[in-house]
Scaffold this active site. Structure first.
Site, PDB file in Angstrom:
ATOM      1  N   ASP A   1      28.090  42.175  35.108  1.00 39.99           N
ATOM      2  CA  ASP A   1      27.976  42.314  36.551  1.00 39.99           C
ATOM      3  C   ASP A   1      29.288  42.671  37.241  1.00 39.99           C
ATOM      4  O   ASP A   1      29.328  42.802  38.454  1.00 39.99           O
ATOM      5  CB  ASP A   1      27.358  41.056  37.181  1.00 39.99           C
ATOM      6  CG  ASP A   1      28.084  39.795  36.781  1.00 39.99           C
ATOM      7  OD1 ASP A   1      27.669  38.704  37.215  1.00 39.99           O
ATOM      8  OD2 ASP A   1      29.074  39.890  36.029  1.00 39.99           O
TER       9      ASP A   1
ATOM     10  N   GLU B   1      39.072  31.129  28.279  1.00 33.81           N
ATOM     11  CA  GLU B   1      39.924  32.231  27.839  1.00 33.81           C
ATOM     12  C   GLU B   1      41.122  31.697  27.063  1.00 33.81           C
ATOM     13  O   GLU B   1      41.532  32.268  26.050  1.00 33.81           O
ATOM     14  CB  GLU B   1      40.394  33.036  29.055  1.00 33.81           C
ATOM     15  CG  GLU B   1      39.273  33.765  29.783  1.00 33.81           C
ATOM     16  CD  GLU B   1      38.520  32.890  30.768  1.00 33.81           C
ATOM     17  OE1 GLU B   1      38.920  31.719  30.920  1.00 33.81           O
ATOM     18  OE2 GLU B   1      37.550  33.354  31.380  1.00 33.81           O
TER      19      GLU B   1
END
Lengths: 358, 333
Positions: free
Chosen positions: A221, A308
């Site tokens: 997205d 991350e």
């Protein structure tokens, strides 16, 4: 007595031979074995020789070698591997619109890992993502579905785009799935899918090959500019850049000192994380992924915003990061989110024809 | 003698049994293994890679031929004029960027971007200049009383009306200057900047004679809205909300031929039209329902989606701004 012994002897002779014959009959081994090997070799060759033909590579289930998928979906493929019981199905199809740029022998391949899941806007998101990727030369799209089986919607979409892709799938167990669209950062969405893609890369490429590659995690997205991909192509280890609309800010960015080295993170949300950066804000050189085969995203016990870091801290230190986008002063990627469409008028039974794909 | 013979025979049998068993086990092991059968596969591989190389060469040739043919083919295609009203907000650059990436794939497309602002902004100007598209950059500010205020629901007032009408006005003027017949050929499509467009929808609309229509996904509170086609003609509309409107369609679900717009110089959007009747306010003066041309496989395929982008949460940014520590305003987002 001798009769019994004779019978025993005869049974002992005949038994192994019957077993052998039945087993060999079942799998018709000899010719198949040869083709099976051929498939594997061919797959490796097609990928390493950068040809302008789309190579589709499919793996089922959790990517474990032992699993076999019965019955492929290749209706229009030109198959050299006749058996559909193979683990690896190699489908070679021509580009439909000759729209992707010609493959270059010089440019490193950008492997884009996109996890995706079924929801009403999925086809729209993947369509406009494909429209973006069709401009990028030497791009390889690894799309991983969060589903039990590869859905026909995604299979058809990928085939029609003409892009160079790999279609994988793995289902996230229910207790890890995010219910609805809360966007709760405590539950890392897409982790299993990204890990599967990393595993696929490690199984497909060996560390000694000369094929240069960059790995980028692109959510379906977000919005990407075309310049971003050229910036990341020169990554030696891990490169970083600013990302817009994350962390409740206009943008988050790494802090770069005068010597061009990253020394911190310009964020409000927990800037003391080892790598306070969004998934869309970094790219990794494929060599690094292959040299550190144990590095994966951590699945359990990851605090919000640390996903991350769970991968990057096993690969690099802050000092090794390469700042891109004009020393991290330009925005080349936006963390946009698409509204969930309100389907009130569908009612309980569904007003629209469910056979029409949306 | 007999026992010795039997003994020998027994050992023979045992040996035979053992050998067979070992052979069977060996064969079964072989099934699961990847053997190094390079000597079998080399010739096959070599021929395959040779064929690939030839195929590759042929493809290069055809591509070169296609490239020389392209310009001639392109100029004979009717131009698609895409009219996009836009306004400044955080996600504007992102939306226009990914929109331009889609449009770059469509031949003979002219993008008319109309900003809702007093002046042309550098953000949009630079984006258009770098996009590589053929474009026109216009602007007209919406009157204050017609503008949506902070916190208003998006359906309260019609948006983009003045901007689309300004684009129509420019188009009509620009075409007046073009005297040749080819300059009157074209298709006009109203594309909002947050929708998603497949490349097929542009090819479907290129052959529009008057007004062509197709389904739109994720709109009107439904998975899709579409015209119902019987015998090649549109007989009614399959929508969830107020199907009694003259043209219950979304802006993204139809395209108008340039010729029709030029021959009806007063046709434009009416900003005073009640909610949901904006599209009808234009189309009523141009066509009747039975004149509509159904596309997308008799209106059975969804080729455009009415997606909407979330407004990004700026709580932390706002807090920082209050302290005077907001992110660098010089960095364009």
């Amino acid at each position: 007595m001798p009769k019994r012994r004779d019978i025993l002897a005869i049974v002992l002779i005949v038994l192994p031979w019957t077993l052998l014959i039945t087993v060999w009959h079942q799998s018709a081994i000899a010719p198949l074995l040869a083709i099976h090997k051929a498939c594997h070799h061919l797959v490796k060759e097609i990928f390493i020789i950068p040809e302008r033909l789309a190579v589709r590579h499919r793996l089922s289930g959790g990517g474990i070698e032992g699993k076999r998928e019965a019955g492929g979906q290749a209706g229009d493929s030109k198959e050299y591997c006749a058996s559909d019981k193979d683990i690896v199905e190699v489908v070679r199809t021509e580009y439909v619109y000759t729209r992707p740029p010609p493959w270059s022998d010089v440019l490193p391949t950008i492997h884009i890992i996109t996890p995706t899941y079924s929801r009403p806007v999925q086809k729209a998101e993947l369509t406009r993502l494909a429209n973006t990727f069709l401009h990028i030369p030497n791009l390889h799209w690894i799309l991983v579905e969060d589903s039990q089986r590869r859905t026909p919607l995604v299979t058809r979409l990928l085939r029609e785009t003409g892009l160079n892709y790999t279609h994988l799938n793995v289902e996230t167990p229910r207790n890890y799935k995010v219910r609805g669209d809360t966007g709760d950062p405590r539950i890392p969405r897409g982790t299993m899918q990204r890990n599967l893609a990393l595993r696929w890369l490690r199984e497909t490429f060996n560390a000694n090959s000369t094929q240069a590659g960059i790995v980028y995690f692109a959510d379906d997205d977000n919005s990407y500019s075309l310049e971003l991909f050229e910036e990341m192509r020169s990554t030696q280890k891990v490169s970083v850049w600013p990302v817009a609309f994350v962390g409740g800010l206009r943008y988050e960015s790494p802090k770069v000192n005068a010597a061009g080295k990253v020394y911190g993170w310009k964020t409000v949300f927990d800037p003391n994380r080892p790598f306070a950066i969004d998934m869309a804000g970094f790219a990794i050189n494929l060599r690094l992924i292959l040299f550190k085969p144990q590095a994966y995203f951590k699945l359990r016990g990851v605090k919000g915003g640390y996903q991350e870091s769970s991968l990057l801290r096993e690969l690099v230190t802050l000092n090794d990061l390469e700042p891109k986008a004009d020393n991290c002063t330009k925005i080349l990627v936006w963390h946009t989110r698409t509204e969930k469409p309100i389907l009130v008028n569908e009612g309980k039974k569904g007003f629209t024809d469910p056979n029409v794909e949306v | 003698m007999a026992t010795r013979m039997r003994l020998k025979l027994k050992t023979v049998f045992v040996l035979y049994f053992l050998v067979s068993l070992l052979g069977l086990i060996y064969a079964l092991m072989q099934l699961g293994q990847r053997c190094d059968c390079t000597e079998h596969d080399m010739p096959k591989e070599r021929t395959i890679s040779r064929l690939r190389g030839e195929l590759h060469r042929l493809q290069e040739q055809t591509r070169r031929l296609e490239a020389t043919k392209q310009p001639r083919k392109e100029s004979s295609l009717p131009t698609i004029f895409v009219i996009t009203p836009t306004y400044a907000r955080l996600v504007q650059k992102a939306e226009l960027t990914r929109l331009s990436q889609t449009f770059l794939h469509v031949p003979q497309l002219h993008w008319i971007v109309v900003e809702d602002s007093q002046h042309k902004t550098p953000l949009v100007g630079q984006l258009l200049a770098k996009s590589g598209l053929s474009y026109t950059h216009l602007h007209v500010a919406t009157a204050k009383e017609r503008k949506l205020q902070e916190g208003d629901p998006s359906w309260l007032k019609p948006r983009g009306v003045e901007q689309r009408n300004e684009a129509l006005r420019w188009l009509r003027e620009d075409r007046k200057a073009q005297t040749d017949a080819r300059g009157q050929q074209g298709v006009v499509y109203f594309a909002d900047d947050d929708n998603t467009y497949s490349l097929q929808v542009f090819e479907e609309m290129r052959s529009t004679q008057q007004v062509s229509v197709w389904p739109v996904g994720l709109v009107g509170g439904m998975k899709y809205e579409k015209p119902v086609v019987e015998g090649g003609k549109v007989v009614r509309f399959h929508v969830g909300w107020r199907p009694s409107r003259p043209f219950p369609m979304d802006m993204a679900g139809f395209a108008v031929s340039l010729k029709l717009l030029l021959s009806n110089p007063d046709a434009r959007f009416d900003g005073n039209a009640p909610m949901g009747l904006l599209e009808s306010s234009l189309l009523q003066g141009l066509v009747t329902m039975d004149q509509l041309e159904p596309r997308a496989d008799n209106c059975t395929k969804v080729l455009v989606w009415h997606t909407r982008t979330e407004k990004p949460k700026m709580k932390r940014e706002d807090a920082l701004q209050a302290q005077g520590l907001g992110s660098d305003a010089a960095v364009e987002v």
